[in-house]
Design a protein around this motif. Sequence first.
Motif, mmCIF file in Angstrom:
data_model
loop_
_atom_site.group_PDB
_atom_site.id
_atom_site.type_symbol
_atom_site.label_atom_id
_atom_site.label_comp_id
_atom_site.label_asym_id
_atom_site.label_seq_id
_atom_site.Cartn_x
_atom_site.Cartn_y
_atom_site.Cartn_z
ATOM 1 N N ARG A 2 1.526 -1.447 0.421
ATOM 2 C CA ARG A 2 -0.016 0.098 -0.241
ATOM 3 C C ARG A 2 1.111 1.421 0.306
ATOM 4 O O ARG A 2 2.259 1.138 0.619
ATOM 5 C CB ARG A 2 -1.160 -0.226 1.205
ATOM 6 C CG ARG A 2 -2.452 -0.832 1.750
ATOM 7 C CD ARG A 2 -2.804 -0.561 0.270
ATOM 8 N NE ARG A 2 -3.184 -1.981 0.174
ATOM 9 C CZ ARG A 2 -3.831 -3.438 -0.454
ATOM 10 N NH1 ARG A 2 -2.766 -3.982 -1.057
ATOM 11 N NH2 ARG A 2 -4.783 -4.397 -0.202
ATOM 12 N N ARG A 23 -2.804 10.357 9.118
ATOM 13 C CA ARG A 23 -4.036 8.857 8.305
ATOM 14 C C ARG A 23 -3.991 8.315 7.528
ATOM 15 O O ARG A 23 -4.581 7.306 7.056
ATOM 16 C CB ARG A 23 -5.235 10.821 7.555
ATOM 17 C CG ARG A 23 -5.031 11.395 8.588
ATOM 18 C CD ARG A 23 -6.012 12.674 7.842
ATOM 19 N NE ARG A 23 -6.077 13.108 6.568
ATOM 20 C CZ ARG A 23 -7.163 12.651 5.998
ATOM 21 N NH1 ARG A 23 -8.178 13.289 7.009
ATOM 22 N NH2 ARG A 23 -7.701 12.344 4.304
ATOM 23 N N PRO A 52 -2.455 4.310 9.373
ATOM 24 C CA PRO A 52 -4.100 3.276 9.711
ATOM 25 C C PRO A 52 -5.002 2.855 8.569
ATOM 26 O O PRO A 52 -5.486 2.320 8.569
ATOM 27 C CB PRO A 52 -4.322 4.239 10.708
ATOM 28 C CG PRO A 52 -3.431 5.284 11.159
ATOM 29 C CD PRO A 52 -2.761 5.554 9.855
ATOM 30 N N ALA A 53 -5.262 4.013 7.572
ATOM 31 C CA ALA A 53 -5.935 3.649 6.740
ATOM 32 C C ALA A 53 -5.496 2.423 5.629
ATOM 33 O O ALA A 53 -6.479 1.681 5.590
ATOM 34 C CB ALA A 53 -6.251 4.828 5.558
ATOM 35 N N LEU A 73 -3.225 0.264 6.593
ATOM 36 C CA LEU A 73 -3.525 -1.017 7.612
ATOM 37 C C LEU A 73 -4.687 -1.659 7.717
ATOM 38 O O LEU A 73 -5.281 -2.545 8.057
ATOM 39 C CB LEU A 73 -3.112 -0.461 8.904
ATOM 40 C CG LEU A 73 -1.551 -0.194 9.088
ATOM 41 C CD1 LEU A 73 -1.427 0.265 11.369
ATOM 42 C CD2 LEU A 73 -0.871 -1.486 9.357
ATOM 43 N N ALA A 74 -5.994 -0.225 7.758
ATOM 44 C CA ALA A 74 -7.547 -1.041 7.613
ATOM 45 C C ALA A 74 -7.907 -1.734 6.573
ATOM 46 O O ALA A 74 -8.703 -2.681 6.462
ATOM 47 C CB ALA A 74 -8.713 0.367 8.274
ATOM 48 N N GLU A 75 -7.364 -1.486 5.187
ATOM 49 C CA GLU A 75 -7.134 -1.692 3.846
ATOM 50 C C GLU A 75 -6.792 -3.608 3.543
ATOM 51 O O GLU A 75 -7.258 -4.337 3.549
ATOM 52 C CB GLU A 75 -6.213 -0.994 2.674
ATOM 53 C CG GLU A 75 -7.306 -0.179 2.226
ATOM 54 C CD GLU A 75 -6.568 0.694 1.197
ATOM 55 O OE1 GLU A 75 -6.416 -0.470 0.378
ATOM 56 O OE2 GLU A 75 -6.068 1.835 1.089
ATOM 57 N N SER A 135 -6.373 -5.366 6.838
ATOM 58 C CA SER A 135 -7.301 -6.165 7.596
ATOM 59 C C SER A 135 -8.571 -6.168 6.451
ATOM 60 O O SER A 135 -8.752 -7.671 6.530
ATOM 61 C CB SER A 135 -8.081 -5.064 9.155
ATOM 62 O OG SER A 135 -8.524 -5.786 9.756
ATOM 63 N N ALA A 136 -8.779 -5.815 5.981
ATOM 64 C CA ALA A 136 -9.943 -5.891 5.150
ATOM 65 C C ALA A 136 -10.416 -6.069 4.219
ATOM 66 O O ALA A 136 -10.560 -7.868 3.714
ATOM 67 C CB ALA A 136 -10.888 -4.290 4.462
ATOM 68 N N ARG A 184 -1.626 -9.492 5.944
ATOM 69 C CA ARG A 184 -0.872 -8.889 8.101
ATOM 70 C C ARG A 184 -0.233 -8.070 7.483
ATOM 71 O O ARG A 184 0.781 -8.717 6.476
ATOM 72 C CB ARG A 184 -0.727 -10.928 8.757
ATOM 73 C CG ARG A 184 -2.414 -11.652 9.455
ATOM 74 C CD ARG A 184 -1.583 -12.504 9.516
ATOM 75 N NE ARG A 184 0.083 -12.290 11.164
ATOM 76 C CZ ARG A 184 -0.273 -13.076 11.481
ATOM 77 N NH1 ARG A 184 -0.210 -14.451 10.934
ATOM 78 N NH2 ARG A 184 0.981 -13.261 12.965
ATOM 79 N N ALA A 194 1.379 2.780 15.329
ATOM 80 C CA ALA A 194 0.019 2.102 14.758
ATOM 81 C C ALA A 194 0.434 1.017 13.442
ATOM 82 O O ALA A 194 0.312 0.141 13.684
ATOM 83 C CB ALA A 194 -0.690 2.991 13.542
ATOM 84 N N ALA A 231 -0.591 -3.428 14.952
ATOM 85 C CA ALA A 231 -0.577 -4.003 13.990
ATOM 86 C C ALA A 231 0.203 -4.798 14.102
ATOM 87 O O ALA A 231 -0.646 -6.282 12.968
ATOM 88 C CB ALA A 231 -1.437 -3.140 12.676
#
Lengths: 412, 412
Positions: B176, B185, B188-189, B191-193, B195-196, B200, B228, B232
């Motif tokens: 990413r 910002r 973390p975004a 990392l959320a991607e 996760s979705a 890992r 962050a 994770a």
Amino acid sequence: MPGPSTYFDPSRIGELDPGERDLVARRARVLGSAYRLFYREPVQLVRGLGTRVWDAAGTEYLDAYNNVPSVGHSHPRVAEAIAKQAATLITHTRYLSAGVVRYSEQLLATLHPDIDNIMYTCTGSEANDLALRIAKLVTGGTGVIVTSNAYHGVTTEVAAISPSLGGVESIAGWVRLVDPADLGRQVPAALAEFSAAGIRPAALIADTIFASDGVLPDVADLGTAVAAVRAAGGLFIADEVQPGFGRLGQGMWGFDRYGIVPDMVTVGKPMGNGQPIAAVMTRHDLVDEFNRHSRYFNTFGGSSVSIAAAQATFDVLRDEELIESARLMGQYLKTALTNMGKFVEVRGAGLFIGAQLESEARAVDVVNALRDRHVLVSASGPANDTLKIRPPLPFSTADATLLLTELDAVLR
Amino acid sequence: MPGPSTYFDPSRIGELDPGERDLVARRARVLGSAYRLFYREPVQLVRGLGTRVWDAAGTEYLDAYNNVPSVGHSHPRVAEAIAKQAATLITHTRYLSAGVVRYSEQLLATLHPDIDNIMYTCTGSEANDLALRIAKLVTGGTGVIVTSNAYHGVTTEVAAISPSLGGVESIAGWVRLVDPADLGRQVPAALAEFSAAGIRPAALIADTIFASDGVLPDVADLGTAVAAVRAAGGLFIADEVQPGFGRLGQGMWGFDRYGIVPDMVTVGKPMGNGQPIAAVMTRHDLVDEFNRHSRYFNTFGGSSVSIAAAQATFDVLRDEELIESARLMGQYLKTALTNMGKFVEVRGAGLFIGAQLESEARAVDVVNALRDRHVLVSASGPANDTLKIRPPLPFSTADATLLLTELDAVLR
């Protein structure tokens, strides 16, 4: 690759003499657990010349193992070329330089005229990694065929095609392993498997002396296997990192012995007699196609000092007639080893010899006993039962006599 | 990475003088289309000393670009160390050696005590490749976060995390990209991607001077981003291949300026002042865990001559107080460039300065005009509109005056 027992066992550090013990302990603290030391009792080398090296206590050893200082340890012509260039200029290939052009022309002249481009890296790992990048981009395929105990290096990409490094479980899904004794059947079978799995083949890559597979000088059906891979749209990469630069005593390259023209040739270890230089050589149409997709620049690849070392090494190889020397001495050694009657099999070409014993335990004992008698060799092969004899090329008859005498004493 | 127009255009070969034309044509034949030459009119360097280099015609140039000969071109102490070792012994780390232990201890002493292991490679590419291998194995993750115009090298693995090399389309699915101006910002975004997508995270890797992102010395929220990633389960790899070894004029390392302790540090380019040496430094618990899964040995990594060069470079950096010199001279240059009033922005730390112009075309013209006035710089940044000024560290006030005088003449 040698098994753990040809290496120093860190738990036996208490048995070393105090000075060595301290250095081994400090080394373990900073280099960490991934670093290993050769032999049950480590050797601290401080000086080398020709085929001989000396430890910190001044003891002389015969080096019958190291293929990197191929024209001899500390060869004066190579050392002088390095010294002169380091005091003049060290820079990269984005400035114009006559040296890199001249050396490239001479090296490419040893290959079939179709192989007309060279790209420099610093290590054989980087060369094989780049060769795979090119092969995958130009073929549009991803499938790679390697031999069952292959070793092609340590980058993420080439570690994934090196079963001898991390075992079969470390091999990527786009890789198929073939037995070097059965290429004529297993390579077409691997291609059929790729086809069934929807994987397009990119390349067959092979070390043409099959060192980690046990030193196999005369593999059957290599030509047939290469033809099958090409028919399926893949390329043949000859990994000459170990056999290249005349070690096999017949021409410059291991594939010369098979009458094959590879699509790509990778070289490394002996190229600069110890200076970190390696390369991919291939056809300009493959480079042009690669260049349409990607870019490549290696800061240290083909830098001034590395080219100076490679040129001097190339000149010495020719002027001292070391390829012919490797052929003669290799033949002599192979015959003498066979006549000892102590080996399961003696295989090899030129000064790359594998002498197979009945077990790993026996091979490891012999390697360590030779070290104690100041002769350096190692063990190799899928079962780690094969002595790997691979000395600097200026190996003399006196060197051979010493090796055979000590080996005879150890094997009794 | 500079765009094509700071490079020689092969179609204009007819404009070169005959001798140079011949060498350029021969070079193109053997090195092929992937190799490029700096500048509209190539420079053939034959000699260097300190901050100056000379071409084949004897013309002197001020080098305000090359960060590899960091303690100065052909530094006599480094050249002598290389010459002496090349004439004595070149070998690898599987024989015991005091030199590599001593150097490793000194280098690790410049880092937080938790970073206690070093593993040697030959190039920054290999170092970043190994750092990712370790990160993926020890975290069990595959996701990697890099900045939007990052450059981390040329092996298959690190080319796949280097958008500045092959464009966004060359980036792997497990990567990413984040804007260095908005890490707080976007990390973390990302990392959320991950996760979705069921990926890992393995690591965030960043060049701490963000060179290919345009030279950004003071990126906000780097510490927050690192925290962050760690929360994770990922690691932070500081790519110090460009900023490291004191270039930024404040401590040895770029991350020192952020008060962050990385999980891994990769180093390369200036480490041996041109000798191919690079490394990964990390915690022994990570190395131990890696070692349970895989193995690593780099034949040329940490070899005798490379360590001799690195030790001499390290000693010169300290004895000639080059970090303090980089700080003072960098501050002076940055102020002077700002005061010229011709740049959109002047950014940098120590002797790593980016001077942004209004367009790529303007930057390319300035780079080539400076070359014609015998001053070497290049261009960088996502829009290739930023002059990259990154000289050897012994850059003197006279060197600065020459650079500023010629730049002033060119910008008028």
